[in-house]
Scaffold this motif. Structure first.
Motif: not given
Length: 72
Positions: A28, A58, A61, A63-65, A67, A70
């Motif tokens: 984050d 980041d 692009g 960063s969604s990897l 998700d 988490r």
């Protein structure tokens, strides 16, 4: 040592141990903060490796990897 896929879960569990964003998950951290470390020099060891990996995710692009990782 170069960061690998085994480091991805650490990005969503490890917290920044010091500085302006102390206590925040590595995943984050703001891109500008990661870029600042890249210019100034990443810390030694695992923390530096994780920060460099997060910067790459980041910057590209990706960063969604993180998700799906988490909330474990």
């Amino acid at each position: 040592m170069i960061a690998g896929v085994e480091d991805l879960p650490k990005l969503v569990s490890a917290r920044m141990p010091y500085g302006k964003h102390q206590g925040r998950l590595i995943a984050d951290l703001p891109g500008a903060y990661l870029a600042w470390f890249a210019r100034k020099g990443f810390p030694e060891g695992e923390l530096g490796r994780l920060l460099a990996l997060m910067l790459e995710l980041d910057h590209n692009g990706l960063s969604s990897l993180l998700d799906p990782l988490r909330g474990r």
